[in-house]
Scaffold this active site. Structure first.
Site, PDB file in Angstrom:
ATOM      1  N   LYS A  58       2.993  28.156  19.450  1.00  0.00           N
ATOM      2  CA  LYS A  58       4.022  27.557  18.585  1.00  0.00           C
ATOM      3  C   LYS A  58       3.358  27.059  17.306  1.00  0.00           C
ATOM      4  CE  LYS A  58       3.296  23.545  21.517  1.00  0.00           C
ATOM      5  NZ  LYS A  58       3.871  22.663  22.543  1.00  0.00           N
ATOM      6  N   ASP A 257      -7.835   6.754  -4.056  1.00  0.00           N
ATOM      7  CA  ASP A 257      -7.057   5.619  -3.567  1.00  0.00           C
ATOM      8  C   ASP A 257      -7.810   4.873  -2.461  1.00  0.00           C
ATOM      9  OD1 ASP A 257      -4.478   4.105  -3.266  1.00  0.00           O
ATOM     10  OD2 ASP A 257      -4.509   5.041  -1.297  1.00  0.00           O
ATOM     11  N   SER A 260     -10.562   2.648  -3.758  1.00  0.00           N
ATOM     12  CA  SER A 260     -10.172   1.691  -4.791  1.00  0.00           C
ATOM     13  C   SER A 260      -9.368   0.555  -4.197  1.00  0.00           C
ATOM     14  CB  SER A 260      -9.337   2.411  -5.862  1.00  0.00           C
ATOM     15  OG  SER A 260      -8.636   1.494  -6.660  1.00  0.00           O
ATOM     16  N   THR A 348      -1.448  -6.466 -14.321  1.00  0.00           N
ATOM     17  CA  THR A 348      -2.245  -5.347 -14.820  1.00  0.00           C
ATOM     18  C   THR A 348      -2.334  -5.404 -16.342  1.00  0.00           C
ATOM     19  OG1 THR A 348      -1.588  -3.943 -12.977  1.00  0.00           O
ATOM     20  CG2 THR A 348      -2.418  -2.830 -14.942  1.00  0.00           C
ATOM     21  N   HIS A 751       6.098   2.604  -1.499  1.00  0.00           N
ATOM     22  CA  HIS A 751       6.152   1.524  -0.513  1.00  0.00           C
ATOM     23  C   HIS A 751       6.140   2.101   0.895  1.00  0.00           C
ATOM     24  CE1 HIS A 751       8.264  -1.230  -3.672  1.00  0.00           C
ATOM     25  NE2 HIS A 751       6.950  -1.195  -3.817  1.00  0.00           N
ATOM     26  N   LEU A 770      27.620  -0.611   0.648  1.00  0.00           N
ATOM     27  CA  LEU A 770      27.705  -1.846  -0.133  1.00  0.00           C
ATOM     28  C   LEU A 770      28.936  -1.826  -1.041  1.00  0.00           C
ATOM     29  CD1 LEU A 770      23.922  -2.137  -0.970  1.00  0.00           C
ATOM     30  CD2 LEU A 770      25.252  -3.963   0.113  1.00  0.00           C
ATOM     31  N   GLY A 774      32.431  -4.362  -0.848  1.00  0.00           N
ATOM     32  CA  GLY A 774      32.895  -5.230  -1.922  1.00  0.00           C
ATOM     33  C   GLY A 774      31.818  -5.703  -2.871  1.00  0.00           C
TER      34      GLY A 774
END
Length: 1092
Positions: A58, A257, A260, A348, A751, A770, A774
């Site tokens: 597979k 990444d 760092s 930054t 995130h 949402l 309302g």
């Protein structure tokens, strides 16, 4: 991100290696991996069972429901497997919306079994704990297991027992299989916990009389736990989602990444696309992708990525050049656009990161123009004006069309410009610098009078204390409704002096009576005081080595701001919650394993402590308190009116986007009352609903903004609160990540929590829910500001909000270091250097990067040439320098320098002291003759004096000829060091005029006395003058200057240091005791007047 999918092979390897169960797990490690390049003969040698067993094959590429898609070959022999692989390998296949190529396959032993022997088991993580799902019918036709399966929630920090499994999960399982399954499931759960899985599904798991067989597996692990699980995991490869190729550039950025402290992400979606992005910030990167897709650019969007967390100039350069390289490989008929966007940075330095991007643009200016690339820039934050100025300047100098915008332009407006949906406005002249906070005009050191301390409609209250209290002994403590007040005091964990100074400046401009930071905790130094500024005045804040001392000495503190690293944040936070005085903790660190975060949340719920974070910049309550770097520098605090409260409260996930909300709210309403960034992790310490309910119960808040995100279901609780009437204040909401549903393959955004695991978690679904409940929901983030303004204007019109008159805030002096960074001041440097620069990403010797030094194999001589003479010397010159160091390295223990070193070493002194003792003996009589000889012979030769005249003059003046003479060596017993150097110099140097002159002098002196030879000091001195004058690297004046300033003696000092160190080590190794000179080797004489 945290939860990452692993291949089936990796998951089974983890299981077979580490599961602990009494159940007999069969077929351990009986699997083989196959690709188009596989050598089948070698494969069968490594896995001889392939020749004997019936097999299953597979694809192993994160494809769901392979059986239903006909992508599993069952009950085949090896030849059948080969044919099956040949029919499928490198073939394009559609799975759902994703189209991809089948490349990797997994071969396993076929297990003969009945349908009744198949079961289903799955474990997955949620905020409350880990859910274990079990169904007595497994396999391809299992169907909707969420509704069918038996379910058991194992709460955080609790264990799973076999009795629980039998009672709750195995009710429909035959009795003879219950023991085996119960033991296996408990072992599987323990494995899941120990190896930090976040998702683990086996379908089917087969149980026969022989034991347990794991047929198909899908799994995700928490990649942030690498530092904990490295020994068990090894080097894990995370395959890309099916339908998206793995590119080397993605791996390169992932490696950057990993090395760092900043965040660097890159995902290639369509390398041939015309729309490329380079966005700062995890939340902002999603917003830009959303806007591009909303405006019809989904098919042309080439990449998703983000850079954040204050990357260095070099890191930004490496990131930018990677993107520019990718986008200039194939031309597009319409040209290409690059969107360099971002929200308003909190900490930054925008100008510093833009320097790296500018360098990359300059390096790629040719290809960028050839591919007709237009660049659109929008950014805000510390020093952003200088960054935008530099970016605009590079556009003018290179001829590349670069359109530059600051905070006056809506964050995503440049997307509409880039895609031709809105005109490009004429750019107003930019301010030269960020200098909106200067000296207080009154020059008074006293804190100025209070400006506005309450929002327009908030009743004043005298209460300043709102401790967390338990209503009943058996219930968890209630969390505080008000997190921050005008008198709030905090402790900062970590030596974050810049963040603390920012908090104090905010306090000062808000007219607080005293600083909001009471102390700092830093375990890596002893207790001491740290200097900060309070307005114009210097103050000292205590720094403690441990938390207990800080808490004991500052009982008024109720907030902890933790800048602890991802490795120490868990322990320090759990320790903090032992102190009942703390009711709020902000955890800044990103990358804390989810299992640890859930334990923090559980403990916080028990203790009644509010948690903000992890992976957050924090939050801000204008006029009262700010967490760390929230809100950016003072210029942004002032521009966004964060020094006094408004009427609007917000909650978001992203720290950068919270600053963007500050900007939007300040431009469309009377300002922010309070804002919190709960953090981008899957399980933030506090939720949207926690803060929305606080805002609902806070009189000063008149409207609420929620900036949600794809992933999770927290926004539905807000919908429920609105429908049930618990939330009555107007809520303006938008969930970012709407683009996720438009992509053909799964994309993990910046995130960790920004990933939808089911349809209800998509941003589109949550926005609609949402809207239906309302809340005020715009059509896109582009329109968020307009909706906020509309709602605010309605509240003003109906009298709910009464705008108040603005009062100018007090001004704060600018830090010297920041003023210098902005170019507002200049100061003469205390030191100057021209040989070395360590400030950049790479050490530079006299303009040459250290990598080039090694690449060119310059050796020690070459390095010495760069550092001493600021030249790249010819190869023969470098070799000569190294030979000089070798021949001067040592001359035995009897000479004064070595003797002193030995005596000092035997006196028990350290290496440096002993070496210095020896070096201090170097002078005209010992070792210091190189310079003197060079000067003496050069002066005689340059004046045209004949060798005989020179010798006679020196004799007449009663002076020794430096460099001539030796105590042991003579014309009959030559010094081999001199002979070796002479042979090399005569063969390699283009000219040896001064050496020849010195050798003529030697002929005269040795005719008088055989030991008056040209010694090694004299030889090196005159030969070095020939080198400097004739190698082509120096003018005559430069060569003479190096001799004059003592450069040649440095050769002897450097060389002989090696010998002195050798003598020191030798004495220590031989364990020689204190040296005392024998008295019989000393002539004791009386003073002359006494002897007479």
């Amino acid at each position: 991100m945290s939860a990452k999918a692993i291949s089936e092979q990796t998951g089974k390897e983890f299981l077979y290696k580490h599961i602990c169960t009494s159940a007999a797990v069969q077929n351990r490690f009986l699997y083989a991996s196959v690709t188009a390049e596989t050598d089948w003969d070698r494969l069968t040698q490594e896995h001889p069972w392939l020749l004997k067993e019936r097999l299953v094959v597979k694809p192993d590429q994160l494809i769901k429901r392979r059986g239903k898609l006909g992508l599993v070959g069952i009950d085949l022999d090896l030849q059948g497997v080969k044919e099956w692989v040949k029919a499928h390998v490198m073939k394009e296949t559609t799975v759902g919306k994703a189209r991809g190529v089948l490349k990797n396959f997994l071969i396993e032993q076929f297990v003969q079994h009945t349908q009744e022997e198949e079961f289903y088991v799955c474990i997955y993580a949620t905020r409350e704990g880990d859910h274990v799902l079990f169904h007595h019918e497994g396999g391809v036709e299992v169907g909707d297991v969420d509704t069918k399966a038996q379910r058991l929630l194992v709460a955080v920090d609790e264990k799973l027992s076999e009795e629980q499994v039998k009672e709750k999960l195995l009710t429909h399982v035959p009795d003879e299989k219950k023991e085996v399954l119960a033991s296996f499931i408990v072992g599987l759960f323990n494995l899941y916990e120990d190896l930090y899985f976040t998702y683990l599904e086996i379908n089917p798991i087969v149980v026969t009389k022989d034991g347990v067989y794991v047929l198909d597996m899908a799994a995700k692990i928490d990649a942030t736990a690498d530092y904990i699980c490295k020994a068990k995991w090894g080097d894990v490869e995370f395959p890309p989602p099916f339908g998206r190729e793995a590119y080397p550039e993605e791996a390169y950025i992932a490696d950057l990444d990993a090395k760092s402290g900043a965040s660097l992400k890159l995902t290639l979606l369509n390398p041939r696309g015309r729309i490329w992005t380079m966005v700062a910030g995890g939340g902002a990167s999603v917003v830009y992708s959303d806007t591009i897709c909303d405006l019809g650019g989904v098919d042309e969007l080439a990449n998703y990525g983000e850079y954040s967390g204050a990357p260095s100039e070099q890191q930004t350069y490496d990131y930018a050049k990677t993107i520019l390289s990718l986008m200039t490989r194939e031309k597009h008929t319409q040209g290409k656009v690059l969107i360099i966007g971002g929200s308003i940075a909190n900490f930054t330095n925008v100008a510093a990161t833009f320097k790296g991007i500018v360098r990359a643009i300059k390096d790629y200016q040719g290809p960028l123009k050839e591919h007709e690339v237009t660049i659109f820039v929008r950014r805000g934050g510390p020093n952003y004006q200088e960054g935008l100025r530099v970016m605009g300047e590079v556009g003018k100098t290179t001829g590349i069309p670069i359109h530059v915008f600051g905070t006056e332009t809506h964050m995503t407006a440049i997307v509409g410009m880039a895609l031709g949906h809105r005109p490009i406005p004429n750019q107003p002249p930019m301010d030269a610098h960020t200098a909106n906070f200067l000296l207080n005009a009154s020059n008074s050191p006293v804190t100025p009078a209070t400006t506005r301390t309450a929002s327009f409609s908030e009743p004043r209250t005298s209460s300043e204390v709102n401790p967390a209290k338990k209503s009943k002994a058996d219930l968890p403590a209630a969390k505080p409704t008000t997190l921050f007040r005008k008198k709030t005091k905090s402790i900062v964990w970590g030596m974050q002096t810049r963040a603390v100074q920012g908090m104090l400046d905010f306090d000062y401009v808000c007219s607080r009576d005293d600083p909001s930071v009471a102390a700092m905790v830093y375990p890596f130094t002893g207790d001491h005081k740290q200097k900060f500024y309070w307005g114009h005045k210097e103050i000292l804040l205590p720094v403690y080595k441990n938390m207990a001392d800080a808490m004991k000495k500052h009982p008024e503190v109720d907030v902890l701001i933790s800048f602890a690293s991802l490795r120490s944040a868990f322990d320090s936070t759990m320790e903090t919650m032992q102190y009942p005085q703390i009711h709020t903790i902000a955890i800044i660190a990103e990358g804390i394993p989810e299992a640890q975060t859930r334990k923090i949340i559980k403990k916080a719920d028990e203790k009644g402590v509010a948690i903000i974070g992890p992976a957050t910049v924090g939050g801000i309550k204008p006029g009262c308190f700010k967490i760390g770097n929230t809100g950016g520098m003072l210029d942004n605090i002032l521009a966004s009116k964060l020094y006094r409260p408004g009427s609007v409260a917000y909650v978001s996930r992203s720290g950068g986007m919270s600053n963007e909300l500050n900007n939007i709210v300040s431009r469309t309403t009377d300002g922010v009352y309070e804002g919190v960034a709960i953090g981008g992790d899957r399980y933030p310490g506090s939720t949207f609903m926690d803060h929305v309910l606080r805002y609902q119960d806070t009189p000063g808040v008149q409207m609420i903004i929620v900036l949600g995100e794809v992933g999770g279901t927290e926004e539905y609780k807000i919908c429920q609160g609105i429908v049930e009437g618990r939330i009555t204040k107007p809520v303006v909401s938008w969930c970012i990540g709407t683009c996720a549903t438009m992509f053909t393959s799964e994309v993990q955004f910046g995130h960790a929590g920004a990933c939808a695991n089911q349809a209800s978690e998509t941003a589109v679904a949550k926005n609609q829910a949402l809207r239906d409940a309302g809340a005020y929901v715009p059509k896109s983030f582009d329109e968020l500001g307009d909706v906020v303004k509309t709602v605010y204007d309605e509240l003003v019109a109906n009298g709910t909000i009464t705008p108040a008159q603005e009062v100018p805030p007090p001004t704060v002096p600018m830090d010297y270091s920041w003023a210098r960074e902005l170019g507002l001041i200049r100061k003469p440097a205390s030191f100057m250097t021209s040989i070395c620069d360590e400030r950049g990403q790479e050490l530079i010797y006299a303009g040459m990067p250290i990598t080039e030094v090694f690449k060119e194999e310059m050796g020690l001589g070459g390095v010495l040439g760069l550092l001493w003479f600021q030249r790249r010397l010819p190869r023969y010159a470098c070799q000569f320098i190294e030979m000089c160091l070798m021949v001067t390295a040592d001359h035995g223990p009897a000479v004064s320098g070595a003797h002193n070193t030995i005596v000092c070493a035997r006196a028990g002194k350290d290496l440096i002291s002993s070496l210095t003792s020896g070096l201090l003996t170097i002078g005209d009589r010992f070792g210091g003759a190189l310079d003197a000889a060079a000067k003496l012979f050069s002066k005689a030769f340059d004046s045209g004096m004949l060798p005989m005249e020179f010798v006679n003059k020196m004799k007449k003046d009663g002076k020794l000829i430096m460099g001539i003479g030796h105590r042991v060596k003579s014309i009959n017993n030559p010094d081999m060091r001199v002979q070796i150097l002479k042979d090399f110099v005569k063969q390699q140097f283009p000219s040896t005029q001064l050496l020849d002159y010195a050798l003529d002098v030697e002929k005269i002196t040795t005719s008088k006395k055989p030991n008056l030879i040209l010694n090694v000091d004299g030889f090196i001195g005159v030969a070095f003058v020939d080198l400097l004058r004739t190698c082509g690297g120096f003018t005559r004046d430069e060569a003479d200057e190096f001799v004059e300033i003592g450069a040649l003696n440095g050769i002897f000092v450097l060389g002989r240091s090696m010998g002195f160190i050798g003598h020191y080590l030798d004495q220590k190794r031989l364990k020689q005791g204190l040296y005392r000179h024998p008295w019989d080797d000393i002539s004791y004489v009386l003073p002359e007047h006494m002897s007479m």
